[in-house]
Design an enzyme around this catalytic site. Sequence first.
Site, PDB file in Angstrom:
ATOM      1  N   TRP A  93       1.894   1.677  -1.886  1.00 30.93           N
ATOM      2  CA  TRP A  93       1.148   0.922  -0.631  1.00 30.93           C
ATOM      3  C   TRP A  93      -0.280   0.740  -1.202  1.00 30.93           C
ATOM      4  O   TRP A  93      -0.808  -0.483  -0.620  1.00 30.93           O
ATOM      5  CB  TRP A  93       1.254   1.630   0.470  1.00 30.93           C
ATOM      6  CG  TRP A  93       2.547   1.726   1.077  1.00 30.93           C
ATOM      7  CD1 TRP A  93       3.344   3.024   1.330  1.00 30.93           C
ATOM      8  CD2 TRP A  93       3.561   0.807   1.693  1.00 30.93           C
ATOM      9  NE1 TRP A  93       4.513   2.644   1.765  1.00 30.93           N
ATOM     10  CE2 TRP A  93       4.587   1.223   2.280  1.00 30.93           C
ATOM     11  CE3 TRP A  93       3.088  -0.641   1.586  1.00 30.93           C
ATOM     12  CZ2 TRP A  93       5.628   0.564   2.671  1.00 30.93           C
ATOM     13  CZ3 TRP A  93       4.372  -1.446   2.245  1.00 30.93           C
ATOM     14  CH2 TRP A  93       5.429  -0.947   2.528  1.00 30.93           C
ATOM     15  N   ASP A 150      -5.558   3.883   4.842  1.00 31.50           N
ATOM     16  CA  ASP A 150      -4.314   3.354   5.445  1.00 31.50           C
ATOM     17  C   ASP A 150      -3.821   4.579   5.832  1.00 31.50           C
ATOM     18  O   ASP A 150      -3.289   5.494   5.165  1.00 31.50           O
ATOM     19  CB  ASP A 150      -3.420   2.778   4.367  1.00 31.50           C
ATOM     20  CG  ASP A 150      -2.121   2.218   4.970  1.00 31.50           C
ATOM     21  OD1 ASP A 150      -1.741   2.768   6.198  1.00 31.50           O
ATOM     22  OD2 ASP A 150      -1.193   1.788   4.173  1.00 31.50           O
ATOM     23  N   LYS A 187       5.714   4.844  12.188  1.00 26.78           N
ATOM     24  CA  LYS A 187       6.117   6.357  11.618  1.00 26.78           C
ATOM     25  C   LYS A 187       5.846   7.400  12.591  1.00 26.78           C
ATOM     26  O   LYS A 187       6.795   8.209  13.061  1.00 26.78           O
ATOM     27  CB  LYS A 187       5.431   6.346  10.303  1.00 26.78           C
ATOM     28  CG  LYS A 187       6.023   5.612   8.884  1.00 26.78           C
ATOM     29  CD  LYS A 187       5.347   4.677   8.745  1.00 26.78           C
ATOM     30  CE  LYS A 187       6.274   3.776   7.475  1.00 26.78           C
ATOM     31  NZ  LYS A 187       5.444   2.687   6.778  1.00 26.78           N
TER      32      LYS A 187
HETATM   33  C1  PLP Z   1       5.140   1.868   5.983  1.00 26.79           C
HETATM   34  C2  PLP Z   1       3.768   1.581   5.221  1.00 26.79           C
HETATM   35  C3  PLP Z   1       3.059   0.508   5.286  1.00 26.79           C
HETATM   36  C4  PLP Z   1       3.419  -0.804   5.716  1.00 26.79           C
HETATM   37  O1  PLP Z   1       3.721  -1.070   7.060  1.00 26.79           O
HETATM   38  P1  PLP Z   1       4.118  -2.325   7.796  1.00 26.79           P
HETATM   39  O2  PLP Z   1       3.773  -1.953   9.146  1.00 26.79           O
HETATM   40  O3  PLP Z   1       5.736  -2.537   7.736  1.00 26.79           O
HETATM   41  O4  PLP Z   1       3.499  -3.692   7.041  1.00 26.79           O
HETATM   42  C5  PLP Z   1       1.778   0.534   4.739  1.00 26.79           C
HETATM   43  N1  PLP Z   1       1.363   1.626   4.315  1.00 26.79           N
HETATM   44  C6  PLP Z   1       1.859   2.749   4.470  1.00 26.79           C
HETATM   45  C7  PLP Z   1       1.290   3.943   3.895  1.00 26.79           C
HETATM   46  C8  PLP Z   1       3.123   3.056   5.021  1.00 26.79           C
HETATM   47  O5  PLP Z   1       3.873   4.245   5.004  1.00 26.79           O
END
Ligand code: PLP
Length: 361
Positions: free
Chosen positions: A102, A172, A196
Site C-alpha cells: 500500500w 494511511d 477494515k
Molecule cells: C485496504 C487498504 C487500502 C485500500 O483501500 P481502498 O479503500 O480499497 O482503496 C489502502 N491502504 C491500506 C493500508 C489498506 O489496508
Amino acid sequence: MRRTFNFNAGPAALPQPVLEKASKNWLNFDGTGMGIMELSHRSKEYELVHEGAKARLRRLLAISDDYEILFLQGGASLQFSMVPMNLLGEDEVGCYILTGAWSEKALKEAEKIGRTSILSSGKALGYQTIPHIEQPNLPSDAAYVHLTSNNTIYGTQWSSYPSDISVPLIADMSSDILSKPIDVNKFGLIYAGAQKNLGPSGVTVVMIHKQLLEKAPSSLPTMLNYQTHANSQSLYNTPPTLSIYLLYLVLEWVEEIGGVDVMAKHNQQKANILYSVIDESSGFFNGHATVESRSLMNVTFTLPSEEYTKQFLQEAKSRGFVGLSGHRSIGGCRASIYNAVPQDDVVQLAQFMKEFQLQYS
Ligand SMILES: *Cc1c(COP(=O)(O)O)cnc(C)c1O
C-alpha cells in the site's frame, strides 16, 4: 443460524450488534417510515447521523478542533492521489516510508503529481519489519512524510511513530484505525478506508489539520480539494449515507465497549492467542513479520510447504473459517482480526491450528 468465523481482510467482519440494529431499522429509520438510505442527505434525521458519527470519532480519538473530519469516497486509494494533489507544492518533495504494497501504491500516485523521495524501504527484506526512524533525514524542501501504519498484506504494524518531524506526518491508517489510542496531534493528516475497522466499504475518513486546508492549488478539481469538503461538512455532494450510518453504529459500539483503550486490550489479547500458537509450533507455523513488527490486526504465516498450506486452507474452510488465504501477492495464510472479530472466533482458530499441526507434523 451460526455466523461464520470471518477472518476476511477487507471488507471484513462487522460487530453483530451493529448488523442487528441496522436490520431492525432497515425499513423504518427513527420512525420516518423510510430506510436510512431512502432519506434525503439534507434531512434532519440524516444530519444527526452524519454529525453524530463525526462527534463520536472526535470523542473516541480525542481529536481537537484544529482538525476537520471528512467523509469522502474513492477509498483509501483515492487518498494516494489527493494527498499529493493538495499538499505537495511545486518546489517541494513528498517523502515516503515504504513498508508494504500500500505504501508503494501511495508513492506511485505521488510520482504522477510531483517530486518524491523514499526515506526508507523494507522491500529488499520482504517487508518483514518496520524501520526504526526517530528523526528522519529530510530534504530541506520536504512537504510531508507519508507512512502506512499497518501493512495489511505483510502483517506488520508501527508500534510507535517517528516524532520530531518538522513537516506534517501523513498516515494511511486504513487497517488499524480505532484499534488503539493514537495521538492525532502528531499527524497533519490521517486517512482510512472504512471497510477494515470502521464499517462497510464506501466511505473514507480523513482527519486533516486545518492549516493544511489552505495549501491546495486553486486549479484542483472541486471534488478533489479537501477544502471543498471541509467547507461543506462533507455534504458538498451526496455522501454514502448508508455507509456513514453503519460507521455511526460501529462508533457507538466502540463507545459502549469502553473506547479505544479497551479495544486495544482486546486486540492485544486476540493477537497473543494466535502468535503464541505460531511461536509454540516449533516452526510448523512460520510468522512472516519479525516479532517486534508484528501486526495486531493481520496475522500472516506460512506452513512447511505449499501442499500443507492448501490442505490447511481447505480444512479451515470446511470447519467454517473464512478469509484465511494470504494476499495473492505473497501467498501463505493471513488471519485478519480487526476490532469486530470476537475473541472466541480467534480461540477457535487457534485450536484448529494446533489440531492441524498435531495431525500433520
Ligand atoms: C485496504 C487498504 C487500502 C485500500 O483501500 P481502498 O479503500 O480499497 O482503496 C489502502 N491502504 C491500506 C493500508 C489498506 O489496508
